[in-house]
Design a protein around this motif. Structure first.
Motif, PDB file in Angstrom:
ATOM      1  N   ALA A 300      15.376 124.661 -11.671  1.00  0.00           N
ATOM      2  CA  ALA A 300      14.195 125.264 -12.273  1.00  0.00           C
ATOM      3  C   ALA A 300      13.953 124.743 -13.681  1.00  0.00           C
ATOM      4  N   THR A 301      15.017 124.383 -14.388  1.00  0.00           N
ATOM      5  CA  THR A 301      14.884 123.923 -15.768  1.00  0.00           C
ATOM      6  C   THR A 301      15.598 122.587 -15.928  1.00  0.00           C
ATOM      7  N   TYR A 302      15.186 121.835 -16.944  1.00  0.00           N
ATOM      8  CA  TYR A 302      15.834 120.557 -17.212  1.00  0.00           C
ATOM      9  C   TYR A 302      17.242 120.757 -17.754  1.00  0.00           C
ATOM     10  N   ALA A 303      17.455 121.859 -18.459  1.00  0.00           N
ATOM     11  CA  ALA A 303      18.809 122.157 -18.952  1.00  0.00           C
ATOM     12  C   ALA A 303      19.762 122.353 -17.779  1.00  0.00           C
ATOM     13  N   GLN A 304      19.287 123.041 -16.721  1.00  0.00           N
ATOM     14  CA  GLN A 304      20.125 123.245 -15.545  1.00  0.00           C
ATOM     15  C   GLN A 304      20.365 121.924 -14.824  1.00  0.00           C
ATOM     16  N   SER A 305      19.355 121.060 -14.813  1.00  0.00           N
ATOM     17  CA  SER A 305      19.522 119.742 -14.199  1.00  0.00           C
ATOM     18  C   SER A 305      20.623 118.955 -14.917  1.00  0.00           C
ATOM     19  N   TYR A 306      20.650 119.046 -16.231  1.00  0.00           N
ATOM     20  CA  TYR A 306      21.689 118.345 -16.999  1.00  0.00           C
ATOM     21  C   TYR A 306      23.075 118.943 -16.720  1.00  0.00           C
ATOM     22  N   ASN A 307      23.137 120.268 -16.609  1.00  0.00           N
ATOM     23  CA  ASN A 307      24.422 120.910 -16.297  1.00  0.00           C
ATOM     24  C   ASN A 307      24.920 120.474 -14.919  1.00  0.00           C
ATOM     25  N   TYR A 308      24.005 120.389 -13.962  1.00  0.00           N
ATOM     26  CA  TYR A 308      24.373 119.912 -12.632  1.00  0.00           C
ATOM     27  C   TYR A 308      24.871 118.464 -12.701  1.00  0.00           C
ATOM     28  N   ALA A 309      24.219 117.660 -13.545  1.00  0.00           N
ATOM     29  CA  ALA A 309      24.633 116.262 -13.679  1.00  0.00           C
ATOM     30  C   ALA A 309      26.039 116.157 -14.253  1.00  0.00           C
ATOM     31  N   ARG A 310      26.377 117.031 -15.197  1.00  0.00           N
ATOM     32  CA  ARG A 310      27.729 117.020 -15.770  1.00  0.00           C
ATOM     33  C   ARG A 310      28.767 117.408 -14.718  1.00  0.00           C
ATOM     34  N   VAL A 311      28.437 118.422 -13.923  1.00  0.00           N
ATOM     35  CA  VAL A 311      29.355 118.812 -12.844  1.00  0.00           C
ATOM     36  C   VAL A 311      29.524 117.659 -11.863  1.00  0.00           C
ATOM     37  N   ALA A 312      28.417 116.979 -11.537  1.00  0.00           N
ATOM     38  CA  ALA A 312      28.464 115.878 -10.574  1.00  0.00           C
ATOM     39  C   ALA A 312      29.295 114.712 -11.100  1.00  0.00           C
ATOM     40  N   ILE A 313      29.136 114.361 -12.381  1.00  0.00           N
ATOM     41  CA  ILE A 313      29.894 113.231 -12.912  1.00  0.00           C
ATOM     42  C   ILE A 313      31.380 113.572 -13.002  1.00  0.00           C
ATOM     43  N   ASP A 314      31.701 114.818 -13.328  1.00  0.00           N
ATOM     44  CA  ASP A 314      33.114 115.233 -13.348  1.00  0.00           C
ATOM     45  C   ASP A 314      33.724 115.119 -11.959  1.00  0.00           C
ATOM     46  N   LEU A 315      32.960 115.511 -10.943  1.00  0.00           N
ATOM     47  CA  LEU A 315      33.455 115.428  -9.573  1.00  0.00           C
ATOM     48  C   LEU A 315      33.613 113.974  -9.146  1.00  0.00           C
ATOM     49  N   ALA A 316      32.675 113.114  -9.564  1.00  0.00           N
ATOM     50  CA  ALA A 316      32.776 111.690  -9.227  1.00  0.00           C
ATOM     51  C   ALA A 316      34.034 111.075  -9.829  1.00  0.00           C
ATOM     52  N   LEU A 317      34.328 111.432 -11.076  1.00  0.00           N
ATOM     53  CA  LEU A 317      35.532 110.915 -11.726  1.00  0.00           C
ATOM     54  C   LEU A 317      36.792 111.473 -11.075  1.00  0.00           C
ATOM     55  N   ALA A 318      36.747 112.769 -10.706  1.00  0.00           N
ATOM     56  CA  ALA A 318      37.920 113.387 -10.072  1.00  0.00           C
ATOM     57  C   ALA A 318      38.198 112.793  -8.702  1.00  0.00           C
ATOM     58  N   ARG A 319      37.162 112.262  -8.060  1.00  0.00           N
ATOM     59  CA  ARG A 319      37.335 111.658  -6.738  1.00  0.00           C
ATOM     60  C   ARG A 319      37.717 110.181  -6.824  1.00  0.00           C
ATOM     61  N   GLY A 320      37.899 109.668  -8.030  1.00  0.00           N
ATOM     62  CA  GLY A 320      38.353 108.295  -8.177  1.00  0.00           C
ATOM     63  C   GLY A 320      37.321 107.331  -8.693  1.00  0.00           C
ATOM     64  N   GLY A 321      36.105 107.802  -8.952  1.00  0.00           N
ATOM     65  CA  GLY A 321      35.074 106.933  -9.491  1.00  0.00           C
ATOM     66  C   GLY A 321      34.493 105.994  -8.460  1.00  0.00           C
TER      67      GLY A 321
END
Length: 681
Positions: A300-321
């Protein structure tokens, strides 16, 4: 007689009776006037009589005229109503219960121009068949369909016409089917186009990280480092620029991007080719650069989109990049991640995590350690390593294990029977729940999925949870963990724990049986140090050897008995080679620990020339367990993720909630086919 029996009623009757009511009031007033003044009363009586005569004439004379006008208005109103309904700008039709068109207005005729003679609606629009008709009078069904390249929002209502057959002479309807289906269709083509256009213009925040920046820079000459960075920057800027996106470099290895939803669909279609493009950048560097991409969608908001992006990048790194992770409100989607990430030789992260773990353990009174269900050697070894860390820090510790398989029974029995350990060192799930308190820390090893742990209820009751695992994370992870140490490139969790132990307590020493447990965990997960081993793997093994691990005893401990060996050999013999590259086999479920045997059979199948990946299925406790293995050409982890499982790039598994082996094998083959066609494997 007809006129005498005809009466007005309702509000109109009340309106016509007002003269009579006024007459009663005037008579009452006339009597009052007589009592005051007879002459005035007589004068008023004359006016009252005149009023009565005029009101009576008007009432009785006009009554028939009013009735005639009402009948004429009713007739005209009915005709106007039918005309308005027939000329309604929105397509409208009335159907019988079998979908036959009984009546339709002009707009509906215009909509189906050229097919006006068609009697059944479902032949015009297959989606509007009898299966979607409302079953109750109070129900209504809304559905969106496409007809002749136009989008329509359709509303279906059930209209009762009880008694219709008795009143209607031309059409007879069975009493139990005395109802019609009213169909109302609203053209929403333009509205959908505007909604789609608005959705396409929605901005999406994203993050791009270079996974191995330091390693890549170290592998190239210093004078070429700036050129290498410039080439990587150019690849990223050009890729995002081609889809009208914005790139902002935050740090030397981090980028912030903004793209439109429409642009996301383009890069989704090419499966984030940027991941492969950056790997091709080579100016003499010994290592290729890899990227991790995280995007946040549908917010709904761009701030939430950025928070989702941070969660996604953390998960990508945790999975080995080396992959893209897209998170939205519905879940998480993965792209890439086909290759194993190169392990890092530095132990800085292990030391930091060890210090954090020590601080949490010191702050608690006791520690409960548990691994995954159907514990293997790696799970038990990691549990015993954390147990030793807690004991060395003078804390009470317990290990949760419910089922003892053949693979861990020798080590388990030796520990359980040793007088050096308390009788409550091993607990089952029910016992562990009695030990949990607010001052208890729970440590989970060798899994990061809550439903795969020995006792998921412990995670709900504990406020302090730590996770140590070497499997790649998925969307379903243990939440609220105060410490998460996940290294997908590590050979085993036992290796990770062996490193942590060296930093928790100085010059740590522990019994040889515990060293055997950790060594066995590394040995089993690496197939005797032949699979996924690195420098740190051998360093951990050397540390355990110095602590008293007996290599010969561990090897003897994991020898098969004759029955198990024959079952494994039979599974290998009957294996099917699918698409010339994938071995699929069934392991008998009537032996002890069939899941362990299935994993061993999957490893054996990899020794056959030409086999890129092996899959062995077995029935155990009313479910089918799948063990998947590969060497380096196929990522079996993303295959098992499609089947609801997970694991590691070349060692993964999944479960089916049934025992239909043919159905499970068919689903596995279908998944392999789809992923090959889509280019995922």
């Amino acid at each position: 007689m007809g006129k005498k029996n005809m009466r007005l009623k309702g509000q109109l009757r009340m309106y016509m009776q007002w003269p009579l009511i006024m007459t009663v009031l005037l008579l009452a007033m006339n009597i009052w006037m007589y009592m005051i003044d007879r002459k005035a009363g007589a004068m008023m009586s004359v006016f009252v009589v005149i009023y009565l005569v005029i009101a009576g004439i008007l009432y009785f004379y006009n009554r028939s005229l009013i009735l005639a006008d009402l009948i004429q208005f009713s007739t005209q109103y009915k005709g106007i109503q039918n005309t308005l309904l027939k000329e309604l700008a929105i397509p409208y039709a009335i159907l019988l219960e079998d979908g036959r068109i009984l009546w339709k207005n002009g707009s509906f005729n215009d909509m189906i121009e050229g097919q006006k003679r068609e009697k059944y609606l479902q032949k015009l629009i297959p989606e509007l068949n009898t299966g979607v008709f409302p079953r109750e009078e109070s129900d209504h069904v809304e559905i969106e369909v496409t007809y002749r390249e136009r989008d329509y929002q359709v509303e279906l209502r059930r209209i009762s016409v009880e008694g219709f057959s008795e009143a209607e002479q031309l059409l007879a309807i069975p009493r139990e089917k005395e109802y019609f289906i009213a169909v109302y269709m609203k053209d929403v083509t333009e509205l959908n186009a505007y909604i789609k256009e608005n959705e396409d213009q929605r901005l999406i925040a994203g993050l791009i990280y270079i996974d191995n920046y330091d390693e890549v820079m170290e592998s190239v000459e210093e004078v070429r480092q700036s050129l290498l960075v410039a080439l990587i920057d150019r690849k990223i800027n050009k890729y995002i620029g081609d889809i009208d996106g914005i790139v902002k470099k935050l740090e030397k290895d981090k980028y912030f991007i903004v793209i439109k939803k429409e642009s996301y669909r383009k890069i989704e279609a090419d499966k984030f080719s940027l991941l492969e493009d950056v790997k091709q950048v080579n100016i003499g560097n010994a290592r290729s650069a890899t990227l991790s991409i995280g995007l946040g969608l549908n917010t709904a908001t761009y701030a939430q989109s950025y928070n989702y992006a941070r969660v996604a990048i953390d998960l990508a790194l945790a999975r080995g990049g080396d992959q893209a992770v897209i998170k939205d409100c519905k879940g998480i989607t993965y792209f890439g991640g086909k290759k194993e990430q190169t392990s890092k030789n530095t132990r800085v992260k292990a030391r930091v995590k060890a210090e954090a773990l020590r601080e949490f353990i010191v702050a608690k009174d006791q520690v409960i350690v548990m691994g995954h269900k159907i514990a293997d050697a790696d799970s038990l070894g990691a549990c015993m390593g954390i147990y030793r860390a807690a004991v060395e820090l003078e804390k009470k510790a317990h290990v949760v294990i419910n089922e003892i398989t053949n693979s861990v029974r020798p080590l388990y029995d030796e520990i359980a029977e040793s007088p050096a350990y308390g009788k409550d060192i091993f607990l089952n799930s029910e016992q562990a729940l009695d030990y949990i308190s607010d001052n208890t820390m729970v440590v989970v090893v060798d899994t990061n999925k809550p439903q795969m742990t020995e006792c998921p209820e412990l995670l709900k009751r504990s406020k302090t949870i730590a996770v140590l695992d070497h499997h790649r994370q998925s969307s379903n992870v243990i939440e609220n963990a105060v410490l998460s140490y996940v290294e997908p490139y590590s050979s085993s969790t036992s290796e990770m724990v062996a490193e942590v132990l060296q930093y928790i307590v100085d010059d740590i020493r522990f019994p040889s049986v515990e060293a055997d447990c950790l060594y066995a965990g590394i040995m089993i997960d690496t197939r005797n140090f032949m699979n996924r081993t690195g420098v740190r793997t051998f360093e951990a093994a050397a540390f355990l050897r110095r602590c008293g691990a007996d290599i010969t005893r561990v090897r003897k401990m994991f020898r098969d008995d004759m029955e198990s060996y024959r079952a494994k050999a039979e599974a290998v013999r009957m294996a099917e080679v699918y698409r010339d590259e994938y071995a699929i086999a069934q392991c008998p479920g009537d032996i002890e620990s069939p899941t362990v045997l299935a994993a061993q059979a999957a490893n054996e199948l990899l020794d056959i020339s030409g086999i890129k990946a092996s899959f062995v299925l077995t029935v155990y406790e009313g479910r089918i367990f799948l063990s998947a293995r590969s060497i380096d050409e196929v990522n079996v982890q993303i295959i098992t993720e499609k089947l609801g499982g997970g694991g590691h790039i070349n060692s993964a598994g999944a479960q089916f909630d049934h025992t239909d082996m043919d159905s499970a094998i068919s689903l596995l083959k279908e998944t392999i086919d789809n992923m090959i066609e889509e280019g995922d494997i």
